[in-house]
Enzyme design. Structure first.
Site, short mmCIF file in Angstrom:
data_model
loop_
_atom_site.label_atom_id
_atom_site.label_comp_id
_atom_site.label_asym_id
_atom_site.label_seq_id
_atom_site.Cartn_x
_atom_site.Cartn_y
_atom_site.Cartn_z
CG ASP A 1 -2.07 -0.97 1.09
OD1 ASP A 1 -2.54 -1.16 -0.04
OD2 ASP A 1 -2.49 -1.54 2.10
N GLY B 1 -8.17 11.51 -1.95
CA GLY B 1 -8.54 12.48 -2.97
C GLY B 1 -9.20 11.81 -4.16
CG MET B 2 -7.43 8.49 -5.91
SD MET B 2 -6.64 6.88 -6.03
CE MET B 2 -7.39 6.25 -7.53
#
EC number: 1.3.7.7
Length: 508
Positions: free
Chosen positions: A294, A429-430
């Protein structure tokens, strides 16, 4: 002192009041006009604390301006002494009332003749210092006052405790996650088998300040409040202090080794290597997470950091040395501590910014276009306007910085909280992309390369419609790059053709 609609650090009297209201049974009287007396509301709203000692405002009105403040101030001090029976009354003017140039020290001397409690005037230049500097100075002044008083009465206790012990200096009301940090600091010292002698000023009694020299050393978690007191105790009683903020794995390790070194000076040999290894492997998930798949998604990402000196320096180290993120620039609004800050971060980022002007900070963020911001509430607002995610890591405080849940920034639990904050700031933010796909409500208008200037170009309706089709998490960058291209080519209106031309030129 300057006129501004936004300040990173408040006026000096707020710093004094934060210290006074942190102590038990200390009453502050603020010599101020109406409008400056908002501290009680601010503290009760943010900290949700019913048990603090409220500040009394000695109001400067037209009658005071006509005949002076002496009678009113002295009456307020003596009245509070009889009603509340405090251990200490501290008088502070504000920037506004300081203009009157009254002899408040004389008022304090006259009032002290009639009171059972001690009375002092906050020794702060309200024109030259801000909230953080004033809190540091006021804490030092109160500690010095009671140590000198104890010396005169020969009641000072310099006998060291049997077991290693520490004073935690600088936990204040209205501090950025201070109460949560204190929980982890207590846990850290318990794990290190070090007793806590005193915590000041939070819930401390001024009558116990004479016992400060009993501790083996002092610990200053935040440079902005407590460092002057630690230096005073070192000078007067030869007490060593640790001023390494245990924020992030590397800083925790450095602080622990500094403590280990101090204990060895007292012929108390400790080895904390095994403890640090166990905590890093099994308590903190940050070390493992920074090497996970990640976190590898953050490779090549950029960030900027801005805040007070303590949190900004520590966060820069975490991002660069622990998470492998490129910090474009790091800055602080603590101009008085810039020398220390520069030494801490200058080798970790491309540029060091020292300013208390949010317009400069906003323009730099817009020009450098980082993938994420780690700053104050002001940078969060700037990021919202530029569609750049922001994690808040520093004061000035906001209601969001007083969560009911447990969210420390210091200690090993703090490393987990910070790792989450970093990862979520870069990835969440996606969500704007999903809002676009499923008919969301993202209507944020992006600005150009600076926040303090007007737009130099306009968009045609067709180009604007095409722009809104771009996923939200990159739309701001596309818009700014296109506008920069248009300005360079001296286009006044961006059409579809210019938009496509800009895309080809920028990507080529």
């Amino acid at each position: 002192m300057k006129l501004a609609y936004w300040m990173y650090a408040g006026p000096a009297h707020i710093g004094t009041l934060r210290v006074a209201s942190s102590f038990k049974n200390v009453h502050a009287i603020m010599h101020a006009p109406l409008g400056d007396d908002y501290f009680n509301v601010m503290r009760s709203m943010l900290e949700r604390d019913r048990n603090f000692t409220p500040v009394t405002a000695s109001i400067v009105d037209r009658h005071v301006l006509a005949r002076g403040s002496q009678e009113k101030v002295i009456n307020n001090i003596t009245r509070k002494d009889k009603e509340e029976k405090p251990d200490l009354v501290i008088l502070t003017p504000t920037c506004t009332s300081s203009i009157l140039q009254e002899d408040l020290q004389n008022f304090v001397h006259r009032a002290a003749i009639e009171t059972e409690s001690d009375v002092i005037l906050a020794d702060v230049n309200h024109y030259r210092v801000n909230e953080l500097q004033a809190s540091d100075r006021t804490l030092e002044q109160i500690v010095a006052f009671y140590l000198n008083k104890a010396k005169k009465t020969q009641s000072i206790d310099c006998q060291k405790t049997m077991k290693p012990s520490v004073n935690i200096v600088g936990i204040l009301s209205l501090g950025f996650h201070h109460h949560h940090d204190l929980v982890d600091l207590k846990r850290l010292f318990n794990d290190l088998d070090i007793e806590i002698n005193q915590i000041i000023p939070e819930d401390a009694s001024v009558s116990d300040l004479c016992k400060l020299p009993k501790a083996w050393f002092n610990f200053v978690p935040y440079r902005e409040a407590g460092l002057s007191t630690a230096k005073l105790l070192q000078k007067e009683f030869n007490m060593p202090y640790v001023d390494i903020t245990p924020m992030g794995l590397l800083n925790i390790k450095a602080a622990t080794y500094k403590i280990q070194s101090i204990l060895s000076e007292f012929q108390c040999e400790r080895n904390y290597d095994e403890y640090l290894e166990l905590q890093t492997k099994y308590v903190s998930q940050a070390a493992w997470f920074s090497r996970s798949i990640d976190c590898q998604n953050l490779t090549g990402k950029t960030a900027i950091v801005f805040g007070d000196a303590t949190h900004s320096a520590a966060m820069t180290k975490i991002l660069v040395q622990e998470m492998g993120i490129d910090v474009l620039w790091a800055g602080t609004y603590c101009i008085d501590d810039q020398e220390w800050f520069r030494a801490e971060v200058e080798n970790l980022c491309s540029k060091v910014v020292i300013t208390d002007d949010h317009n400069i900070v906003g323009d730099m963020i817009a020009k450098t276009e980082p993938n994420a911001i780690f700053g104050t509430q002001m940078e969060r607002h700037i990021g919202k306007r530029l569609n750049i995610p922001c994690g808040v890591i520093s004061s000035p405080v906001h209601i969001q910085n007083f969560p009911l849940s447990y969210k420390p920034f210091l200690g090993y639990e703090g490393t987990n909280q910070i790792a989450d904050l970093i990862y979520n700031s870069f990835t969440l933010g996606m969500e704007d992309h999903l809002l676009d796909l499923f008919g969301g409500h993202d209507t944020t208008e992006m600005l150009t390369s600076t926040l303090s200037s007007d737009n130099l170009v306009t968009w045609s309706p067709e180009a604007l419609k095409e722009l809104m089709k771009i996923p939200g998490f990159v739309r701001g960058k596309v818009k700014r790059n296109t506008e920069k291209f248009a300005v360079t080519k001296e286009y006044n209106v961006i059409s579809l053709e210019i938009m496509y031309e800009a895309k080809e030129k920028v990507n080529s």
